[in-house]
Design a protein around this motif. Structure first.
Motif, PDB file in Angstrom:
ATOM      1  N   VAL A 177      -4.602  -2.110   8.130  1.00  0.00           N
ATOM      2  CA  VAL A 177      -5.467  -2.893   7.191  1.00  0.00           C
ATOM      3  C   VAL A 177      -5.017  -2.603   5.699  1.00  0.00           C
ATOM      4  O   VAL A 177      -5.191  -1.473   5.149  1.00  0.00           O
ATOM      5  CB  VAL A 177      -6.798  -2.759   7.421  1.00  0.00           C
ATOM      6  N   PRO A 178      -4.694  -3.720   4.943  1.00  0.00           N
ATOM      7  CA  PRO A 178      -4.322  -3.343   3.552  1.00  0.00           C
ATOM      8  C   PRO A 178      -5.416  -2.612   2.727  1.00  0.00           C
ATOM      9  O   PRO A 178      -6.610  -3.008   2.962  1.00  0.00           O
ATOM     10  CB  PRO A 178      -4.067  -4.859   3.037  1.00  0.00           C
ATOM     11  N   GLN A 179      -4.955  -2.019   1.639  1.00  0.00           N
ATOM     12  CA  GLN A 179      -5.873  -1.482   0.596  1.00  0.00           C
ATOM     13  C   GLN A 179      -6.620  -2.337  -0.186  1.00  0.00           C
ATOM     14  O   GLN A 179      -7.916  -2.246  -0.255  1.00  0.00           O
ATOM     15  CB  GLN A 179      -5.085  -0.628  -0.276  1.00  0.00           C
ATOM     16  N   THR A 221      -3.174  -9.138  13.008  1.00  0.00           N
ATOM     17  CA  THR A 221      -3.148  -7.954  12.705  1.00  0.00           C
ATOM     18  C   THR A 221      -2.029  -7.359  12.462  1.00  0.00           C
ATOM     19  O   THR A 221      -1.574  -6.614  11.344  1.00  0.00           O
ATOM     20  CB  THR A 221      -3.774  -6.932  13.675  1.00  0.00           C
ATOM     21  N   GLY A 222      -0.962  -7.792  13.323  1.00  0.00           N
ATOM     22  CA  GLY A 222       0.454  -7.352  13.290  1.00  0.00           C
ATOM     23  C   GLY A 222       0.963  -7.864  11.953  1.00  0.00           C
ATOM     24  O   GLY A 222       1.815  -7.369  11.096  1.00  0.00           O
ATOM     25  N   THR A 223       0.901  -9.259  11.575  1.00  0.00           N
ATOM     26  CA  THR A 223       1.367  -9.926  10.331  1.00  0.00           C
ATOM     27  C   THR A 223       0.859  -9.521   9.342  1.00  0.00           C
ATOM     28  O   THR A 223       1.687  -9.370   8.309  1.00  0.00           O
ATOM     29  CB  THR A 223       1.576 -11.606  10.764  1.00  0.00           C
ATOM     30  N   LEU A 224      -0.630  -9.066   9.318  1.00  0.00           N
ATOM     31  CA  LEU A 224      -0.745  -8.447   8.037  1.00  0.00           C
ATOM     32  C   LEU A 224      -0.244  -7.192   7.864  1.00  0.00           C
ATOM     33  O   LEU A 224      -0.344  -6.829   6.432  1.00  0.00           O
ATOM     34  CB  LEU A 224      -2.514  -8.337   8.405  1.00  0.00           C
ATOM     35  N   GLY A 225      -0.211  -6.417   8.499  1.00  0.00           N
ATOM     36  CA  GLY A 225       0.398  -4.990   8.415  1.00  0.00           C
ATOM     37  C   GLY A 225       2.010  -5.315   7.869  1.00  0.00           C
ATOM     38  O   GLY A 225       2.226  -4.442   7.083  1.00  0.00           O
ATOM     39  N   ILE A 226       2.515  -6.071   8.335  1.00  0.00           N
ATOM     40  CA  ILE A 226       3.882  -6.586   7.832  1.00  0.00           C
ATOM     41  C   ILE A 226       3.813  -6.964   6.372  1.00  0.00           C
ATOM     42  O   ILE A 226       4.535  -6.748   5.427  1.00  0.00           O
ATOM     43  CB  ILE A 226       4.716  -7.446   8.710  1.00  0.00           C
ATOM     44  N   LEU A 227       2.825  -7.763   6.213  1.00  0.00           N
ATOM     45  CA  LEU A 227       2.751  -8.385   4.649  1.00  0.00           C
ATOM     46  C   LEU A 227       2.215  -7.335   3.806  1.00  0.00           C
ATOM     47  O   LEU A 227       2.999  -7.089   2.698  1.00  0.00           O
ATOM     48  CB  LEU A 227       1.682  -9.375   4.840  1.00  0.00           C
ATOM     49  N   ALA A 228       1.182  -6.543   4.101  1.00  0.00           N
ATOM     50  CA  ALA A 228       0.558  -5.686   3.089  1.00  0.00           C
ATOM     51  C   ALA A 228      -0.079  -4.502   3.551  1.00  0.00           C
ATOM     52  O   ALA A 228      -0.853  -3.818   2.938  1.00  0.00           O
ATOM     53  CB  ALA A 228      -0.412  -6.292   2.193  1.00  0.00           C
ATOM     54  N   GLY A 229       0.502  -3.977   4.751  1.00  0.00           N
ATOM     55  CA  GLY A 229      -0.185  -2.770   5.481  1.00  0.00           C
ATOM     56  C   GLY A 229      -0.266  -1.577   4.597  1.00  0.00           C
ATOM     57  O   GLY A 229       0.610  -1.357   3.901  1.00  0.00           O
ATOM     58  N   VAL A 248       3.561   6.666   4.458  1.00  0.00           N
ATOM     59  CA  VAL A 248       4.309   5.369   3.750  1.00  0.00           C
ATOM     60  C   VAL A 248       3.650   4.168   4.192  1.00  0.00           C
ATOM     61  O   VAL A 248       3.277   3.914   5.288  1.00  0.00           O
ATOM     62  CB  VAL A 248       5.928   5.412   4.432  1.00  0.00           C
ATOM     63  N   SER A 249       3.465   3.500   3.081  1.00  0.00           N
ATOM     64  CA  SER A 249       2.715   2.274   3.224  1.00  0.00           C
ATOM     65  C   SER A 249       3.805   1.284   4.018  1.00  0.00           C
ATOM     66  O   SER A 249       4.796   0.971   3.465  1.00  0.00           O
ATOM     67  CB  SER A 249       2.545   1.487   1.856  1.00  0.00           C
ATOM     68  N   ILE A 250       3.349   0.198   5.206  1.00  0.00           N
ATOM     69  CA  ILE A 250       4.468  -0.178   5.821  1.00  0.00           C
ATOM     70  C   ILE A 250       4.571  -1.589   5.669  1.00  0.00           C
ATOM     71  O   ILE A 250       5.356  -2.295   5.937  1.00  0.00           O
ATOM     72  CB  ILE A 250       4.053  -0.220   7.396  1.00  0.00           C
ATOM     73  N   GLY A 251       3.621  -2.263   4.805  1.00  0.00           N
ATOM     74  CA  GLY A 251       3.924  -3.598   4.201  1.00  0.00           C
ATOM     75  C   GLY A 251       4.670  -3.943   2.993  1.00  0.00           C
ATOM     76  O   GLY A 251       5.150  -3.000   2.370  1.00  0.00           O
ATOM     77  N   GLY A 252       5.168  -5.012   3.272  1.00  0.00           N
ATOM     78  CA  GLY A 252       6.124  -5.555   2.022  1.00  0.00           C
ATOM     79  C   GLY A 252       5.371  -5.580   0.788  1.00  0.00           C
ATOM     80  O   GLY A 252       6.102  -5.097  -0.346  1.00  0.00           O
ATOM     81  N   ALA A 253       4.105  -5.863   0.433  1.00  0.00           N
ATOM     82  CA  ALA A 253       3.628  -5.930  -0.920  1.00  0.00           C
ATOM     83  C   ALA A 253       2.110  -5.370  -0.623  1.00  0.00           C
ATOM     84  O   ALA A 253       1.051  -5.621  -0.690  1.00  0.00           O
ATOM     85  CB  ALA A 253       3.321  -7.238  -1.191  1.00  0.00           C
ATOM     86  N   PRO A 254       2.203  -3.982  -0.433  1.00  0.00           N
ATOM     87  CA  PRO A 254       0.934  -3.090   0.029  1.00  0.00           C
ATOM     88  C   PRO A 254      -0.070  -3.205  -1.176  1.00  0.00           C
ATOM     89  O   PRO A 254      -1.373  -2.903  -1.093  1.00  0.00           O
ATOM     90  CB  PRO A 254       1.241  -1.808   0.225  1.00  0.00           C
ATOM     91  N   ASP A 255       0.515  -3.592  -2.304  1.00  0.00           N
ATOM     92  CA  ASP A 255      -0.278  -3.282  -3.644  1.00  0.00           C
ATOM     93  C   ASP A 255      -0.749  -4.781  -4.111  1.00  0.00           C
ATOM     94  O   ASP A 255      -1.734  -5.001  -5.014  1.00  0.00           O
ATOM     95  CB  ASP A 255       0.239  -2.716  -4.820  1.00  0.00           C
ATOM     96  N   ALA A 256      -0.796  -5.911  -3.221  1.00  0.00           N
ATOM     97  CA  ALA A 256      -1.132  -7.072  -3.533  1.00  0.00           C
ATOM     98  C   ALA A 256      -2.480  -7.221  -2.786  1.00  0.00           C
ATOM     99  O   ALA A 256      -2.945  -6.619  -1.987  1.00  0.00           O
ATOM    100  CB  ALA A 256      -0.361  -8.189  -2.947  1.00  0.00           C
ATOM    101  N   GLU A 257      -3.352  -8.265  -3.629  1.00  0.00           N
ATOM    102  CA  GLU A 257      -4.565  -8.309  -3.159  1.00  0.00           C
ATOM    103  C   GLU A 257      -4.503  -9.669  -1.867  1.00  0.00           C
ATOM    104  O   GLU A 257      -3.690 -10.637  -2.083  1.00  0.00           O
ATOM    105  CB  GLU A 257      -5.472  -9.061  -4.129  1.00  0.00           C
TER     106      GLU A 257
END
Length: 209
Positions: free
Chosen positions: A51-53, A90-98, A107-116
């Protein structure tokens, strides 16, 4: 650092030879006000490790069956029918910003983990046979001033979709949608809607001969 980690390459998708996601995110620094991304999908598992930060629980919403409830875009994992895709969001959310995944050595696994990220739940399946939920979710994304909307879904186009996409485009929202998957030409080799609309960026799906 964008490199694959661990003996099993848990974060291989960040590597330059695969997606360049690691290098891309290292080149961009997010700060307040953060880029706000509407994640339109089947919802998400709140307790999942990825789940994104910066997930925004205050404005997330549920549009399934025309119903919107603030602070509840969670996936009920109800497995209501054969084509149920519980867990997809849940899967696509992890890829997006996990966020930082323990199995990936932090390691943050998402492409943009610091985005809202604002999760918007619209269906139990990635094949959209009804049009109202997506149109309502996209209108809502505009209303809460999202910068980007992303969805890994597709289905039957409608006037409501067209009007919502036009409104989003004119408001400056960048919409990215799945081009569609096919296996041996099924269900189609064509780009699916809403990615097929000219004002939407079609993201490449998995194609098989």
């Amino acid at each position: 650092n964008g490199q694959a980690v661990g003996p099993d390459k848990i974060a291989w998708h960040l590597d330059d030879e695969f997606s360049q996601l690691g290098s891309a995110r290292n080149a961009v620094r997010f700060s307040e006000r953060r880029t706000r991304i509407a994640h339109i999908d089947t919802g998400y598992y709140a307790a999942h490790a990825t789940v994104p930060q910066y997930i925004n629980h205050l404005v997330e919403a549920n549009f399934v069956d025309g119903y919107k409830k603030q602070t509840n875009a969670q996936d009920p994992d109800n497995k209501r029918f054969l084509l149920d895709n519980s867990g997809h969001g849940t899967g696509t959310l992890g890829i997006l910003a996990g966020g930082a995944f323990p199995a990936a050595n932090g390691v943050s696994i998402g492409g943009a983990p610091d985005a809202e990220v604002v999760p918007l739940r619209v269906a139990d399946t990635v094949v959209l046979l009804k049009t109202s939920a997506f149109a309502s979710a996209l209108d809502y994304a505009v209303d809460i001033q999202c910068d980007v909307a992303t969805m890994s879904m597709g289905g039957l186009p409608s006037k409501a979709w067209r009007e919502s996409i036009d409104r989003a485009y004119l408001a400056g929202l960048c919409l990215v949608a799945a081009a569609g998957n096919n296996f041996n030409g099924m269900p189609t080799r064509h780009i699916v809607y809403p990615a097929r609309f000219g004002r939407v960026i079609a993201a490449c799906g998995v194609m098989a001969n």
